[in-house]
Write a protein that holds these residues in place. Structure first.
Motif, short mmCIF file in Angstrom:
data_model
loop_
_atom_site.label_atom_id
_atom_site.label_comp_id
_atom_site.label_asym_id
_atom_site.label_seq_id
_atom_site.Cartn_x
_atom_site.Cartn_y
_atom_site.Cartn_z
N ARG A 47 2.38 1.62 -3.52
CA ARG A 47 0.95 2.39 -4.23
C ARG A 47 0.65 4.24 -4.07
O ARG A 47 0.90 4.12 -4.91
CB ARG A 47 -0.31 1.43 -4.42
N GLU A 48 1.01 4.05 -2.98
CA GLU A 48 0.66 5.55 -2.23
C GLU A 48 2.03 7.02 -2.93
O GLU A 48 1.94 6.76 -3.42
CB GLU A 48 0.60 5.66 -1.01
N TYR A 49 3.12 6.35 -2.75
CA TYR A 49 4.17 6.93 -2.41
C TYR A 49 5.40 6.84 -3.95
O TYR A 49 6.38 7.27 -4.63
CB TYR A 49 5.49 6.49 -1.43
N GLU A 78 1.14 -1.76 -0.16
CA GLU A 78 -0.20 -0.23 -0.19
C GLU A 78 0.83 1.14 0.46
O GLU A 78 0.07 2.53 -0.78
CB GLU A 78 -0.78 -0.22 1.23
N TYR A 79 2.02 1.30 0.71
CA TYR A 79 3.01 2.35 0.91
C TYR A 79 3.68 2.50 -0.44
O TYR A 79 3.91 3.90 -0.76
CB TYR A 79 4.00 1.96 1.66
N TYR A 102 3.59 4.56 8.22
CA TYR A 102 2.21 4.14 7.58
C TYR A 102 1.09 3.95 8.09
O TYR A 102 1.42 2.89 8.61
CB TYR A 102 2.65 3.97 6.16
#
Length: 99
Positions: free
Chosen positions: A39-41, A36-37, A52
């Motif tokens: 995907r976001e960053y 998820e990290y 996070y």
């Protein structure tokens, strides 16, 4: 990148869903937070102090980098169950240190 672990002489394999070791579900939860990290960053490089979604993801990543560095020094990290986990990180393109 899978070749990086193999070049260190680590026999790597991904365990099947039936070949789980204690802590696999917790590790999988952390792994999903890392995804998820990303995907976001847009990256898997996580600062050591990063938190996070309420998880100290930077510490978690640092633990795996430490195990990888031990392998590079010819030391088999404990617990041995970390080896397939390093392989899994490798398969998603984790940026292992090169120095």
């Amino acid at each position: 990148q899978t070749q990086q672990l193999r070049s260190l002489g680590v026999p790597v394999h991904i365990p099947t869903a039936t070949a789980q070791t204690p802590g696999d579900s917790a590790w999988e939860e952390w792994f999903q937070v890392l995804m998820e990290y990303r995907r976001e960053y847009g990256r898997l490089q996580v600062p050591r102090a990063a938190v996070y979604k309420g998880k100290k993801i930077g510490d978690w990543v640092a633990t795996h980098v430490k195990a990888y560095n031990k392998l590079r020094q010819g030391i088999i990290p404990k617990p041995l169950g970390i080896l397939p986990r390093l392989e899994r990180l490798d398969q998603v393109g984790f940026p292992w240190p090169q120095n």
